[in-house]
Design an enzyme around this catalytic site. Sequence first.
Site, PDB file in Angstrom:
ATOM      1  N   GLY A   1       0.773  -1.146   0.062  1.00  0.00           N
ATOM      2  CA  GLY A   1      -0.021  -0.122   0.174  1.00  0.00           C
ATOM      3  C   GLY A   1       0.948   1.351   0.057  1.00  0.00           C
TER       4      GLY A   1
ATOM      5  CG  ASP B   1      -7.086   4.794   8.411  1.00  0.00           C
ATOM      6  OD1 ASP B   1      -8.177   5.010   7.744  1.00  0.00           O
ATOM      7  OD2 ASP B   1      -5.985   4.128   7.831  1.00  0.00           O
TER       8      ASP B   1
ATOM      9  CE  LYS C   1       1.925  -0.423   8.399  1.00  0.00           C
ATOM     10  NZ  LYS C   1       0.835   0.094   9.363  1.00  0.00           N
TER      11      LYS C   1
ATOM     12  CE1 TYR D   1      -0.035  -0.309   3.861  1.00  0.00           C
ATOM     13  CE2 TYR D   1       1.997  -1.363   4.550  1.00  0.00           C
ATOM     14  CZ  TYR D   1       0.533  -1.515   4.075  1.00  0.00           C
ATOM     15  OH  TYR D   1      -0.005  -2.656   3.716  1.00  0.00           O
ATOM     16  N   GLY D   2       4.255   1.108   2.216  1.00  0.00           N
ATOM     17  CA  GLY D   2       5.003  -0.027   1.792  1.00  0.00           C
ATOM     18  C   GLY D   2       4.535  -1.257   1.651  1.00  0.00           C
ATOM     19  CE  LYS D   3       6.406  -4.252  -2.690  1.00  0.00           C
ATOM     20  NZ  LYS D   3       7.410  -4.999  -3.755  1.00  0.00           N
TER      21      LYS D   3
END
Length: 949
Positions: free
Chosen positions: A636, A751, A655, A638-640
């Site tokens: 996403g 969120d 993450k 933010y990264g993987k």
Amino acid sequence: MLELMGSRSHIFLLIFVSQILAILGQTNSNDATALFAIKSSWNNLPPNWEGSDPCGSSWAGIICTNSRITSIKLSGMGLEGNQFGDLSSLTALQILDLSNNVGLKGTLSPSIGNLKNLTTLILVGCSFFGPIPESIGSLQQLVFISLTSNSFTGPIPPSIGNLSKLSWLDLSDNKISGTIPISRGSEPGLDWLVNTRHLHLSKNQLSGPIQSRLFSPTMKLIHVILDHNKLIGDIPESLGSLPNLEILRLDWNSLNGPVPSNLTMLQSLNELYLSNNNLNGSIPDLTGMNFLSYVGMSNNSFNPSDVPKWLTNLTSLKTIYMENTTLQGQIPVELFSLPNLETIGLANNKLNGTLDIGTGYGNNLTLDLRNNSIQNFTQKAEYNMNISLTGNPICDGAGATARYCAVQISNDSFSSPQSCPAMSCNSDKALSPTCKCSFPYTGTLHFFSLSFSNLENSSYFTTLAGSMMSAFLSNGLPVDSVSLSDPTIDIYLYLQIEAQIFPSTQDSFNRTSTSSIGYLLNRNPFQLQFFGPFFFTSEGYCCFADGKKKSSHTGIIIGASVGGAVLVLLTLCAGLYAFRQRNIAKRAGHSSNPFESWDRDKSGAVPQLKGARWFSFEEIRKCTNNFSESNCIGSGGYGKVYKATLTAGEVVAIKRAQHGSMQGAFEFKTEIELLSRIHHKNVVNLVGFCYEQGEQMLVYEYIPKGTLRESLSVKPKLQLEWTRRLRIALDAARGLAYLHELADPPIIHRDVKSNNILLDDHLTAKVADFGLSKLLRDDDKGHVTTQVKGTLGYLDPEYYMSQQLTEKSDVYSFGVVLLELITARAPIERGKHIVRLVAETIFDSEDNSKLYQLIDPRIGPGSKLEGVDRLCTLAMRCVNESGAERPSMGEAVKEIESILELASLSKYTEEDLTSTSYGDTTQVSLDDFYNDKAFDYSGKYTSGGMNIT
Ligand SMILES: *[C@@H]1O[C@H](CO)[C@@H](O)[C@H](O)[C@H]1NC(C)=O
Ligand SMILES: *[C@@H]1O[C@H](CO)[C@@H](O)[C@H](O)[C@H]1NC(C)=O
Ligand SMILES: *[C@@H]1O[C@H](CO)[C@@H](O)[C@H](O)[C@H]1NC(C)=O
Ligand SMILES: *[C@@H]1O[C@H](CO)[C@@H](O)[C@H](O)[C@H]1NC(C)=O
Ligand SMILES: *[C@@H]1O[C@H](CO)[C@@H](O)[C@H](O)[C@H]1NC(C)=O
């Protein structure tokens, strides 16, 4: 009120002063005055509308020729205003495009009749109402009128017949009533429109017969689109005399009598929609229509007949819908070997005998034969087509393969392979087909008709994206590439496609570019293969390169936002962008490293971590096979996320923040401190973290069944039935209630969304991802109020307006998740927010029947789901505009517990719902078959990127 009056006298002064100044500038003073009047009464005008000389200082959206204003293109700018304004002095104006400004309200003034040079009038997707003024008929230069998707009422002005140059007349999707006017003596009527090629009057309340005199052989009509009205009487024979007709939509009216036989004279006809009328007599013989690719005749009262033999001679046919048309006998095997065939819909007839498909059928055929009398099925091969025989005698016995008797006809979703190297963009940007991150201009293309029905065939969409690109480039627009996705057939049988248009010069468009794109699309300059005419709607653009929106009445905007979810979202978008910029600036100034004193050897600094472990980069690199792609289970902004097995055998999800989306060290420390303190069955557990070699990684327990969003998608790995969904709602509510009420200090998640609710092996739901969480206590800086964070679609409007964060913002987001559980829709689908959709549906209907139609058909008929009304009520309470009116999470838990108890006791056990009773309600009405769900899926189609510099 007082303030308004005050500002009015300001306006007069302003106009006066600017008029004097204008004399010194390049702009004709009458023209300038008209624009100043607009400027003082509309909001969100381009920021460069400054000074007194619109032509001289090149106001965005304004084009001048010889000091006169000749073109106003303000498409998709988020304009707001309650009156159309007096444009009548702009007598040199040729093009007026105000499309996609849903905040523009008011009536069209008869003084529009003064714009004698107007050629093009585009008001698609605004909120204009009232009658279309008769004076429009005096604009002799008009070539193009599109008033689609407003709320115009009253009759079609007969004077439009005077517009001898008019090529395109689109009044669809309004509330226009009365008959279609035809001429009487010297009185004009639409039959005078001999140069008109497009007549689009669909989705109105037109009544009366279609007069025979409306059509004549001298007319140039290629598209006659009159569906979804209240037209009565015969289909006039004169239609058969239109030599160029390609598309005819008469469906969803009350037309009766037989279909005139001379319709077969329409040798160029491509698409014929006659469904849902009261047509009788024999099924019309369409022999000779050699270009016909779409024929729809469902739900009429034709005489009982066999499947017409002539069908098998129309080799262009791609799509046949003849449902509920008293067809009988056996289907001729030749029908299936038509070379271009994609869909045959013959449900709800009396077809019988043995079904023989032969072996010559085309690829990807969808065959809907539900509710007929077919007794046997000769299976010559393992057919790889989409076929349903539910409701036929053959499904009663043991004769049929179960998959042919399954309830649902569904297209497999198509996803084009991601052509970019593994990469992702910062949260707000999107990845273009040419692998660049930028802010795309997004909107929806609405096609009035189409020739095909196989939405899985990407070649249609690739062709479309290519046509769009070449139109953009040949008009000199700075477009890098176009990405199309989510093709859906809506209940009106219009095809909707989401379009993302990526900028080529910078990472965002300026206003001149977006308004030119909007103009170009709604002006339909295309010759499109496969697709009929269309219009383009957009909710506006988040990220104008030429600065913030100019807004003069902030107080009024907030007041007006009640009921205006769209508006909220628009401003929200701008707000998030501004915030992002601020945040970047802030991070840059953050240098101190809280981990400096936080070495794992120096025990004193670590005690904040309860149970969470420290991992070295080396350890993590090993257990993820050097971050191999095969271990990657998600990615996403933010990264993987990687799946890994630790040496002790524990399975974890890691993450890994990518460069560019790292948090500040301080935020990261806060996050792990926070996460390590949380221990609850319905909250994902933090195992540990890594902060080394410039990496930030969080190690969580691995939750095997993925996100709730995935399970609600079109093609889920898990089928969640009703009580299961209630349990998931309860789990999530308990997790949140724990965070709000029991964690110490209390935590606001910030969120909450279906992507952040994970399901484990027992389908227990767990709340995840506290990346945005905030301790609910007055820390030294006391900034619980400043940062608007969250995900579009879930964001509490009150929080956005007030910037005051409370637990009730999570409650709002949770309410959105509940609506997702009930409907399986995404929070924003085709530009419509789910909260608004449900609110309108409830408001629209006396009983709950309309609401039941929104319920995810996979959980069964709404009327039989115990407690679904109560869950809806709870969801709507959670999304109440006022936080104070929303329940607390604790209250939500109690209510869901009570609903679940009821549902579990209900006589409709889960088995009933998934087998028999569900089958009953899908005794398909055409509506059901065509509805979003049957065709909804999320393919992605992209054009090859072409660059211009
Ligand atoms: C068709 O419908 C019309 C009007 O409803 C009626 O007058 C006529 O008799 C019907 N014709 C046939 C063949 O049923
Ligand atoms: C079948 O068609 C008739 C008109 O011929 C219509 O009245 C009826 O509602 C249709 N039935 C269904 C299930 O759509
Ligand atoms: C179909 O076409 C063939 C060959 O052109 C012709 O012989 C036949 O009569 C046609 N059938 C019908 C039902 O029109
Ligand atoms: C169905 O067709 C097959 C093959 O044609 C035949 O053997 C079988 O008896 C038929 N079954 C019924 C119920 O008619
Ligand atoms: C997709 O559509 C195109 C155009 O009609 C056709 O040529 C092609 O064979 C289709 N592909 C598939 C896989 O059906």
